[in-house]
Design a protein around this motif. Structure first.
Motif, PDB file in Angstrom:
ATOM      1  N   ARG A  19       0.698  -1.375   0.153  1.00 19.29           N
ATOM      2  CA  ARG A  19       0.200   0.138  -0.129  1.00 19.29           C
ATOM      3  C   ARG A  19       0.832   1.298  -0.092  1.00 19.29           C
ATOM      4  O   ARG A  19       0.729   2.086  -0.595  1.00 19.29           O
ATOM      5  CB  ARG A  19      -0.996   0.197   1.235  1.00 19.29           C
ATOM      6  CG  ARG A  19      -1.920   1.212   1.421  1.00 19.29           C
ATOM      7  CD  ARG A  19      -2.916   1.037   2.330  1.00 19.29           C
ATOM      8  NE  ARG A  19      -3.787   0.003   2.247  1.00 19.29           N
ATOM      9  CZ  ARG A  19      -3.666  -1.224   2.849  1.00 19.29           C
ATOM     10  NH1 ARG A  19      -2.699  -1.630   3.827  1.00 19.29           N
ATOM     11  NH2 ARG A  19      -4.718  -2.113   2.598  1.00 19.29           N
ATOM     12  N   GLU A  20       1.899   1.280   1.014  1.00 19.22           N
ATOM     13  CA  GLU A  20       2.725   2.360   1.026  1.00 19.22           C
ATOM     14  C   GLU A  20       3.280   2.663  -0.361  1.00 19.22           C
ATOM     15  O   GLU A  20       3.372   3.846  -0.804  1.00 19.22           O
ATOM     16  CB  GLU A  20       3.752   2.449   2.032  1.00 19.22           C
ATOM     17  CG  GLU A  20       4.385   3.721   2.499  1.00 19.22           C
ATOM     18  CD  GLU A  20       5.131   3.411   3.622  1.00 19.22           C
ATOM     19  OE1 GLU A  20       5.836   4.595   4.119  1.00 19.22           O
ATOM     20  OE2 GLU A  20       5.234   2.565   4.459  1.00 19.22           O
ATOM     21  N   GLU A  21       3.926   1.893  -0.820  1.00 23.26           N
ATOM     22  CA  GLU A  21       4.690   1.869  -2.132  1.00 23.26           C
ATOM     23  C   GLU A  21       3.869   2.566  -3.343  1.00 23.26           C
ATOM     24  O   GLU A  21       4.330   3.337  -4.072  1.00 23.26           O
ATOM     25  CB  GLU A  21       5.229   0.544  -2.465  1.00 23.26           C
ATOM     26  CG  GLU A  21       6.316   0.577  -3.887  1.00 23.26           C
ATOM     27  CD  GLU A  21       6.588  -0.760  -4.151  1.00 23.26           C
ATOM     28  OE1 GLU A  21       7.354  -0.845  -5.303  1.00 23.26           O
ATOM     29  OE2 GLU A  21       6.474  -1.757  -3.332  1.00 23.26           O
ATOM     30  N   VAL A  22       2.531   1.690  -3.337  1.00 26.46           N
ATOM     31  CA  VAL A  22       1.883   2.229  -4.462  1.00 26.46           C
ATOM     32  C   VAL A  22       1.286   3.551  -4.127  1.00 26.46           C
ATOM     33  O   VAL A  22       1.324   4.459  -5.073  1.00 26.46           O
ATOM     34  CB  VAL A  22       0.371   1.439  -4.382  1.00 26.46           C
ATOM     35  CG1 VAL A  22      -0.583   1.784  -5.320  1.00 26.46           C
ATOM     36  CG2 VAL A  22       0.792  -0.110  -4.792  1.00 26.46           C
ATOM     37  N   LEU A  23       1.057   4.013  -3.289  1.00 27.20           N
ATOM     38  CA  LEU A  23       0.376   5.435  -2.778  1.00 27.20           C
ATOM     39  C   LEU A  23       1.827   6.355  -3.028  1.00 27.20           C
ATOM     40  O   LEU A  23       1.227   7.340  -3.565  1.00 27.20           O
ATOM     41  CB  LEU A  23      -0.252   5.656  -1.530  1.00 27.20           C
ATOM     42  CG  LEU A  23      -1.752   5.059  -1.351  1.00 27.20           C
ATOM     43  CD1 LEU A  23      -2.117   4.689   0.201  1.00 27.20           C
ATOM     44  CD2 LEU A  23      -2.593   5.626  -2.325  1.00 27.20           C
ATOM     45  N   HIS A  24       2.668   6.083  -2.325  1.00 28.65           N
ATOM     46  CA  HIS A  24       3.744   7.083  -2.845  1.00 28.65           C
ATOM     47  C   HIS A  24       4.349   7.248  -4.015  1.00 28.65           C
ATOM     48  O   HIS A  24       4.903   8.361  -4.514  1.00 28.65           O
ATOM     49  CB  HIS A  24       4.782   6.669  -1.878  1.00 28.65           C
ATOM     50  CG  HIS A  24       4.722   7.109  -0.302  1.00 28.65           C
ATOM     51  ND1 HIS A  24       4.470   8.449   0.067  1.00 28.65           N
ATOM     52  CD2 HIS A  24       4.841   6.317   0.847  1.00 28.65           C
ATOM     53  CE1 HIS A  24       4.295   8.621   1.415  1.00 28.65           C
ATOM     54  NE2 HIS A  24       4.450   7.222   1.848  1.00 28.65           N
ATOM     55  N   GLY A  25       3.947   6.218  -4.918  1.00 27.55           N
ATOM     56  CA  GLY A  25       4.416   6.140  -6.265  1.00 27.55           C
ATOM     57  C   GLY A  25       3.476   7.229  -7.086  1.00 27.55           C
ATOM     58  O   GLY A  25       3.723   7.186  -8.302  1.00 27.55           O
ATOM     59  N   LEU A  26       2.272   7.345  -6.753  1.00 29.14           N
ATOM     60  CA  LEU A  26       1.108   8.081  -7.566  1.00 29.14           C
ATOM     61  C   LEU A  26       1.777   9.264  -8.172  1.00 29.14           C
ATOM     62  O   LEU A  26       1.151   9.711  -9.341  1.00 29.14           O
ATOM     63  CB  LEU A  26      -0.155   8.153  -6.780  1.00 29.14           C
ATOM     64  CG  LEU A  26      -0.791   6.808  -6.315  1.00 29.14           C
ATOM     65  CD1 LEU A  26      -2.047   7.197  -5.776  1.00 29.14           C
ATOM     66  CD2 LEU A  26      -1.090   5.735  -7.674  1.00 29.14           C
ATOM     67  N   LEU A  27       2.362  10.257  -7.677  1.00 28.38           N
ATOM     68  CA  LEU A  27       2.732  11.498  -7.770  1.00 28.38           C
ATOM     69  C   LEU A  27       3.564  11.128  -9.222  1.00 28.38           C
ATOM     70  O   LEU A  27       3.466  12.200 -10.197  1.00 28.38           O
ATOM     71  CB  LEU A  27       3.608  12.364  -6.945  1.00 28.38           C
ATOM     72  CG  LEU A  27       2.700  12.621  -5.841  1.00 28.38           C
ATOM     73  CD1 LEU A  27       3.682  13.250  -4.725  1.00 28.38           C
ATOM     74  CD2 LEU A  27       1.723  13.693  -6.126  1.00 28.38           C
ATOM     75  N   GLU A  28       4.213  10.195  -9.266  1.00 26.77           N
ATOM     76  CA  GLU A  28       5.081  10.183 -10.701  1.00 26.77           C
ATOM     77  C   GLU A  28       4.330  10.024 -12.000  1.00 26.77           C
ATOM     78  O   GLU A  28       4.704  10.090 -12.932  1.00 26.77           O
ATOM     79  CB  GLU A  28       6.172   8.892 -10.627  1.00 26.77           C
ATOM     80  CG  GLU A  28       7.293   8.732  -9.498  1.00 26.77           C
ATOM     81  CD  GLU A  28       7.834   7.629  -9.186  1.00 26.77           C
ATOM     82  OE1 GLU A  28       7.622   6.844 -10.210  1.00 26.77           O
ATOM     83  OE2 GLU A  28       8.534   7.462  -8.069  1.00 26.77           O
ATOM     84  N   HIS A  29       2.785   9.474 -11.470  1.00 31.28           N
ATOM     85  CA  HIS A  29       2.091   9.445 -12.921  1.00 31.28           C
ATOM     86  C   HIS A  29       1.038  10.555 -12.926  1.00 31.28           C
ATOM     87  O   HIS A  29      -0.114  10.309 -13.467  1.00 31.28           O
ATOM     88  CB  HIS A  29       1.352   8.144 -12.603  1.00 31.28           C
ATOM     89  CG  HIS A  29       2.242   6.698 -12.584  1.00 31.28           C
ATOM     90  ND1 HIS A  29       2.508   6.051 -13.656  1.00 31.28           N
ATOM     91  CD2 HIS A  29       2.655   5.833 -11.581  1.00 31.28           C
ATOM     92  CE1 HIS A  29       3.422   5.320 -13.468  1.00 31.28           C
ATOM     93  NE2 HIS A  29       3.530   5.342 -12.113  1.00 31.28           N
ATOM     94  N   GLY A  30       1.414  11.727 -12.273  1.00 30.24           N
ATOM     95  CA  GLY A  30       0.514  12.879 -12.404  1.00 30.24           C
ATOM     96  C   GLY A  30      -0.893  12.734 -11.518  1.00 30.24           C
ATOM     97  O   GLY A  30      -1.662  13.632 -11.446  1.00 30.24           O
ATOM     98  N   VAL A  31      -0.616  11.706 -10.426  1.00 26.34           N
ATOM     99  CA  VAL A  31      -2.037  11.816  -9.653  1.00 26.34           C
ATOM    100  C   VAL A  31      -1.723  12.386  -8.243  1.00 26.34           C
ATOM    101  O   VAL A  31      -0.797  12.115  -7.745  1.00 26.34           O
ATOM    102  CB  VAL A  31      -2.403  10.322  -9.258  1.00 26.34           C
ATOM    103  CG1 VAL A  31      -3.493  10.188  -8.457  1.00 26.34           C
ATOM    104  CG2 VAL A  31      -2.522   9.216 -10.518  1.00 26.34           C
ATOM    105  N   GLU A  32      -2.473  13.401  -8.291  1.00 26.04           N
ATOM    106  CA  GLU A  32      -2.211  14.324  -7.179  1.00 26.04           C
ATOM    107  C   GLU A  32      -3.123  14.492  -6.008  1.00 26.04           C
ATOM    108  O   GLU A  32      -3.018  15.074  -5.043  1.00 26.04           O
ATOM    109  CB  GLU A  32      -1.901  15.805  -7.360  1.00 26.04           C
ATOM    110  CG  GLU A  32      -0.786  16.003  -8.433  1.00 26.04           C
ATOM    111  CD  GLU A  32      -0.122  17.484  -8.570  1.00 26.04           C
ATOM    112  OE1 GLU A  32      -0.562  18.169  -8.190  1.00 26.04           O
ATOM    113  OE2 GLU A  32       0.441  17.563  -9.809  1.00 26.04           O
TER     114      GLU A  32
END
Length: 255
Positions: free
Chosen positions: A18-31
């Protein structure tokens, strides 16, 4: 900027990363993400999730498949939780005649009660409707009728019904299904509905877009949905992101 208006990161399918997925969202433009409650377990855990991640907000409500978990005491607990700063809506609530976990009349009762809670607390609503289009629409028109903002999550109705929801001021939630080859009706809905009434959503971990259909979904896959909407609307992906972000902010009454 991408705004995922409907996700379920409390789902057990995210327990390992969960933590890895959520922290990686900004890289895909999800803010920004709104995590939507479904069962009582998710209601109890929503505060911890929103506190752990600055860009994650929440909605509190009970899905029609879990209304047997509701009672008067829990409705009041939800009322208190709904007043928390990062809880933006009541949802997901509605009707589900596909699985029929609870009888129709029981589903309708708790759907209406949760709609009333949203009106009393001046909060938007996130509406679930599966194989229950007409009953959902009738209740929305009778019991809510745009009293607060709202979104018809994972919209699956007709073009004509979509037009009626838009007239009442509601948004339509568009996710991975719009990319499916058999998603012809939803494609027609997107073509017909003004971009000003569409918002992006994943329903993750479910409903991954093509070419990931059948795999675990995350907000990072929303660019595939954006691209499909842009093609259907004949506009740029940048415009889709900008307008749906503005729509999501209006939906959730954010500045």
């Amino acid at each position: 900027m991408i705004f995922d208006t409907h996700a379920h990161y409390d789902d057990r399918k995210f327990d390992e990363d969960r933590e890895e997925v959520l922290h990686g969202l900004l890289e895909h433009g999800v803010e920004r993400v709104v995590n939507i409650c479904a069962s009582w377990r998710s209601v109890e855990g929503i505060k911890a999730l929103t506190e752990a991640y600055p860009f994650v907000y929440g909605a509190v409500g009970i899905h029609p498949d879990h209304v047997d978990e509701l009672n008067d005491e829990r409705m009041e607990i939800m009322r208190e939780i709904s007043r928390e700063e990062k809880i933006l809506a009541i949802g997901e609530i509605g009707l589900d005649y596909h699985w029929m976990v609870s009888p129709k009349e029981v589903q309708k009762e708790w759907f209406i009660r949760q709609l009333h809670l949203a009106k009393e607390e001046n909060l938007p609503v996130v509406i679930h409707s599966r194989d229950a289009s007409q009953d959902t629409f009738d209740i929305m028109k009778e019991e809510h009728a745009g009293a607060t903002p709202g979104v018809i999550h994972c919209y699956s109705g007709s073009v004509e019904m979509a037009r009626e929801y838009v007239k009442m001021g509601y948004f339509l939630g568009i996710g991975g299904v719009v990319t499916f080859k058999n998603g012809k009706t939803l494609k027609k809905v997107v073509e017909d509905t003004p971009l000003s009434h569409l918002v992006l959503e994943t329903d993750c971990p479910y409903l991954s877009p093509e070419p990931f259909r059948g795999k675990r979904n995350t907000s990072a896959m929303l660019p595939y949905v954006v691209e499909t909407i842009a093609t259907l609307k004949g506009c740029s992906t940048e415009e889709v992101e900008r307008v749906t972000w503005e729509n999501a902010m209006r939906l959730y009454q954010q500045k």
